[in-house]
Design a protein around this motif. Structure first.
Motif, mmCIF file in Angstrom:
data_model
loop_
_atom_site.group_PDB
_atom_site.id
_atom_site.type_symbol
_atom_site.label_atom_id
_atom_site.label_comp_id
_atom_site.label_asym_id
_atom_site.label_seq_id
_atom_site.Cartn_x
_atom_site.Cartn_y
_atom_site.Cartn_z
ATOM 1 N N GLN A 83 0.835 -1.210 0.000
ATOM 2 C CA GLN A 83 0.000 0.000 0.000
ATOM 3 C C GLN A 83 0.872 1.263 0.000
ATOM 4 O OE1 GLN A 83 -3.016 0.109 3.015
ATOM 5 N NE2 GLN A 83 -3.344 2.301 2.754
ATOM 6 N N TRP A 86 2.545 1.627 -3.484
ATOM 7 C CA TRP A 86 1.588 2.101 -4.485
ATOM 8 C C TRP A 86 1.294 3.586 -4.284
ATOM 9 C CZ3 TRP A 86 0.537 1.341 -9.096
ATOM 10 C CH2 TRP A 86 0.363 0.079 -9.646
ATOM 11 N N LEU A 163 -5.286 5.280 -4.667
ATOM 12 C CA LEU A 163 -5.351 3.838 -4.426
ATOM 13 C C LEU A 163 -6.769 3.421 -4.037
ATOM 14 C CD1 LEU A 163 -3.325 1.487 -4.449
ATOM 15 C CD2 LEU A 163 -3.123 1.780 -1.976
ATOM 16 N N SER A 167 -6.992 -2.248 -3.529
ATOM 17 C CA SER A 167 -5.726 -2.079 -4.236
ATOM 18 C C SER A 167 -5.958 -2.174 -5.760
ATOM 19 C CB SER A 167 -4.670 -3.082 -3.766
ATOM 20 O OG SER A 167 -3.425 -2.623 -4.220
#
Ligand code: NAD
Length: 270
Positions: A83, A86, A163, A167
């Protein structure tokens, strides 16, 4: 018997020593070589996008000054915290989307139109070259707008700028995806390397623009082309790891040097 000097031997020297050891062809020779060339290769790094407001790799305001490489640019970092990784890349994606190609990108796009044989090899992931009009481009470090499936390897345009809760997932098999970026410790695409080597072996002129060569791939590309007879021009305000293997050095920002050089090439043609 004296051992053959390798690229790695050379890059141990300090920048000042390297500057004094360089050959210094004049810009006129570079203009002549570009005018005569049929096949041209351009290799770019972060410096070509500096004048578009995208920070280069290293230095106090560089891309990595606020992040640890091992956290955001390695497969292990992604495994630890997908996470966070990203989110870091999506922030950069948003920054890059607001940037515009600069005059250096425009000249490289004009070169593609002009030469019968042309290849652009970029380390940049910012997509400014394609936005400027280049099509014969290999993005050897990936592309900030793309994602790649962790299960089936499908590369796809990422539709997300923030995001989503679940995901980012593969449109084919719905498995989780990762940024389509070449991270530290990962292998270059062998098919791309083969294509580049094949092209470099027969190219007339190589321009190396805005790369430090600390990631050594451009150094090897330039040297390989030189050994096969190419004329190598470096465009960089600073001495780099590529400098010693270049025939001619344009020590200015790319957004200034490339338009001047290209104007001279086209003037010579008339
Ligand atoms: P680097 O930061 O190591 O070197 C940048 C080079 O550009 C330096 O030699 C510097 O002197 C030169 N430079 C600075 N301003 C310039 C200008 N206006 N004109 C010409 N040259 C200028 O960058 P690198 O060698 O590309 O490092 C490789 C890594 O950086 C790659 O992995 C690449 O993916 C990543 N990167 C990409 C971007 C991008 O996509 N725009 C941005 C940052 C980093």
């Amino acid at each position: 018997m004296k051992r053959q000097e390798s690229v790695l031997d050379r890059i141990k020297e300090t920048p000042d020593e390297r500057e004094s050891m360089m050959t210094h062809d004049t810009e006129n020779t570079a203009v002549y070589k570009l005018r005569e060339a049929r096949s041209v290769t351009v290799i770019t790094g972060a410096g070509v996008s500096a004048e578009s407001g995208i920070p280069t790799f290293r230095g106090p305001d560089g891309t990595w000054s606020n992040a640890k490489i091992e956290d955001v640019a390695t497969p292990e970092g992604f495994q630890r915290n997908p996470q966070m990784v990203w989110e870091w890349y999506l922030r950069r994606r948003n920054e890059y989307a607001g940037a515009q190609p600069n005059p250096a990108h425009d000249v490289i796009a004009a070169m593609e139109q002009h030469y019968p044989e042309f290849l652009l090899v970029t380390q940049n992931i910012d997509t400014l070259h394609t936005r400027a009009g280049n099509r014969k481009v290999l993005e050897i470090h990936g592309n900030i707008n793309q994602a790649r499936c962790l299960r089936c390897d499908t590369v796809f345009e990422n539709p997300h700028f923030t995001l989503p809760e679940n995901s980012i997932t593969c449109p084919k098999c719905h498995a989780p995806a990762r940024p389509h970026i070449l991270w530290f410790g990962e292998m270059y695409d062998p098919a791309q390397l083969e294509q580049i080597n094949h092209f470099l072996a027969a190219t007339d002129v190589v321009l190396v623009v805005g790369t430090s060569g600390v990631v050594t791939t451009p150094v090897y590309f330039a040297l390989y082309a030189k050994q096969h007879g190419a004329y190598v021009i470096e465009v960089n305000p600073n001495v780099s790891e590529v400098s010693k293997d270049a025939h001619c050095h344009l020590r200015q920002n790319a957004g200034v040097a490339l338009p001047q050089l290209w104007q001279a090439v086209m003037a010579e043609e008339q």
